[in-house]
Design a protein around this motif. Structure first.
Motif, mmCIF file in Angstrom:
data_model
loop_
_atom_site.group_PDB
_atom_site.id
_atom_site.type_symbol
_atom_site.label_atom_id
_atom_site.label_comp_id
_atom_site.label_asym_id
_atom_site.label_seq_id
_atom_site.Cartn_x
_atom_site.Cartn_y
_atom_site.Cartn_z
ATOM 1 N N UNK A 57 79.130 -53.748 55.727
ATOM 2 C CA UNK A 57 79.100 -52.611 56.646
ATOM 3 C C UNK A 57 80.472 -52.366 57.264
ATOM 4 N N UNK A 58 81.105 -53.449 57.680
ATOM 5 C CA UNK A 58 82.442 -53.320 58.281
ATOM 6 C C UNK A 58 83.449 -52.779 57.270
ATOM 7 N N UNK A 59 83.361 -53.273 56.026
ATOM 8 C CA UNK A 59 84.256 -52.760 54.988
ATOM 9 C C UNK A 59 84.020 -51.270 54.765
ATOM 10 N N UNK A 60 82.740 -50.868 54.696
ATOM 11 C CA UNK A 60 82.412 -49.454 54.478
ATOM 12 C C UNK A 60 82.934 -48.608 55.637
ATOM 13 N N UNK A 61 82.759 -49.086 56.850
ATOM 14 C CA UNK A 61 83.243 -48.364 58.030
ATOM 15 C C UNK A 61 84.766 -48.240 58.000
ATOM 16 N N UNK A 62 85.437 -49.317 57.605
ATOM 17 C CA UNK A 62 86.893 -49.291 57.522
ATOM 18 C C UNK A 62 87.361 -48.314 56.442
ATOM 19 N N UNK A 63 86.655 -48.312 55.290
ATOM 20 C CA UNK A 63 87.008 -47.357 54.232
ATOM 21 C C UNK A 63 86.820 -45.931 54.718
ATOM 22 N N UNK A 64 85.734 -45.674 55.444
ATOM 23 C CA UNK A 64 85.449 -44.334 55.986
ATOM 24 C C UNK A 64 86.558 -43.909 56.945
ATOM 25 N N UNK A 65 86.937 -44.818 57.843
ATOM 26 C CA UNK A 65 87.995 -44.501 58.798
ATOM 27 C C UNK A 65 89.312 -44.246 58.074
ATOM 28 N N UNK A 66 89.587 -45.032 57.054
ATOM 29 C CA UNK A 66 90.822 -44.859 56.283
ATOM 30 C C UNK A 66 90.809 -43.505 55.570
ATOM 31 N N UNK A 67 89.662 -43.121 55.012
ATOM 32 C CA UNK A 67 89.546 -41.828 54.327
ATOM 33 C C UNK A 67 89.721 -40.678 55.324
ATOM 34 N N UNK B 257 91.371 -40.773 58.125
ATOM 35 C CA UNK B 257 92.782 -40.759 58.515
ATOM 36 C C UNK B 257 93.635 -40.108 57.430
ATOM 37 N N UNK B 258 93.351 -40.424 56.170
ATOM 38 C CA UNK B 258 94.094 -39.820 55.065
ATOM 39 C C UNK B 258 93.849 -38.314 55.016
ATOM 40 N N UNK B 259 92.601 -37.910 55.238
ATOM 41 C CA UNK B 259 92.255 -36.484 55.259
ATOM 42 C C UNK B 259 93.012 -35.779 56.377
ATOM 43 N N UNK B 260 93.041 -36.416 57.541
ATOM 44 C CA UNK B 260 93.732 -35.833 58.694
ATOM 45 C C UNK B 260 95.232 -35.686 58.409
ATOM 46 N N UNK B 261 95.819 -36.709 57.801
ATOM 47 C CA UNK B 261 97.241 -36.644 57.459
ATOM 48 C C UNK B 261 97.492 -35.527 56.446
ATOM 49 N N UNK B 262 96.590 -35.397 55.464
ATOM 50 C CA UNK B 262 96.744 -34.369 54.441
ATOM 51 C C UNK B 262 96.686 -32.978 55.080
ATOM 52 N N UNK B 263 95.718 -32.777 55.999
ATOM 53 C CA UNK B 263 95.620 -31.490 56.698
ATOM 54 C C UNK B 263 96.865 -31.200 57.516
#
Length: 175
Positions: free
Chosen positions: A124-134, A136-142
């Protein structure tokens, strides 16, 4: 013998330990102080005798560390063979306690949570971290897209201004 000099006092069993053993073994019996002292001296002498014999046996077998087998052989050679069965039982109990202690010191054991549950929580923690990373990447891309659009607008605006000012210069030249 053990309390005859100051240095020998370091080689005695702590009196508190002996007093506790006496109270546990004989809870309803009063024991005089000199009798307690005698028990301490007897225990110290017994330990010295056994450890010296175990050391000799250890040296004869060309070992550097006294093992439980050396102590058991010392008991037998000194005529205490009747204690060997009990000593072996206590040795096994000590090994069991030591093993439990090692297992109990494990962080997983101390948590009291089953390993499967810990694995699920980790996933669960790994999935949450992946979600947060995605995210953040989306936000940077925007942000990069917006910066690129602003740069294009600025370039277009500058181009329009430059074109406009160059037309103004042409009009001035015409006059």
């Amino acid at each position: 013998m053990a309390s005859s000099s100051g240095n020998d006092d370091d080689l005695t069993i702590p009196r508190a330990a002996i007093n506790k053993m006496i109270k546990e073994t004989l809870p309803n019996v009063r024991v005089a102080n000199d009798a307690r002292e005698l028990v301490v001296n007897c225990c110290t002498e017994f330990i010295h005798l056994i450890s010296s014999e175990a050391n000799e046996i250890c040296n004869k077998s060309e070992k550097k560390t006294i093992s439980p087998e050396h102590v058991i052989n010392a008991l037998e050679s000194l005529g205490f063979a009747s204690y060997i069965t009990e000593v072996k039982d206590v040795l096994q109990e000590c090994k069991t306690v030591a093993l439990k202690r090692r297992k109990a010191s494990s962080r997983l054991e101390n948590l009291g949570i089953p390993e499967e549950e810990l694995l699920r929580q980790q996933q669960e923690l790994f999935a949450k971290a992946r979600q947060q990373q995605a995210e953040l990447a989306q936000q940077e891309w925007l942000q990069m897209q917006q910066a690129a659009q602003q740069a294009q607008l600025a370039a277009a605006s500058a181009s329009v201004q430059q074109t406009g000012s160059s037309q103004d210069e042409d009009e001035e030249d015409d006059m």
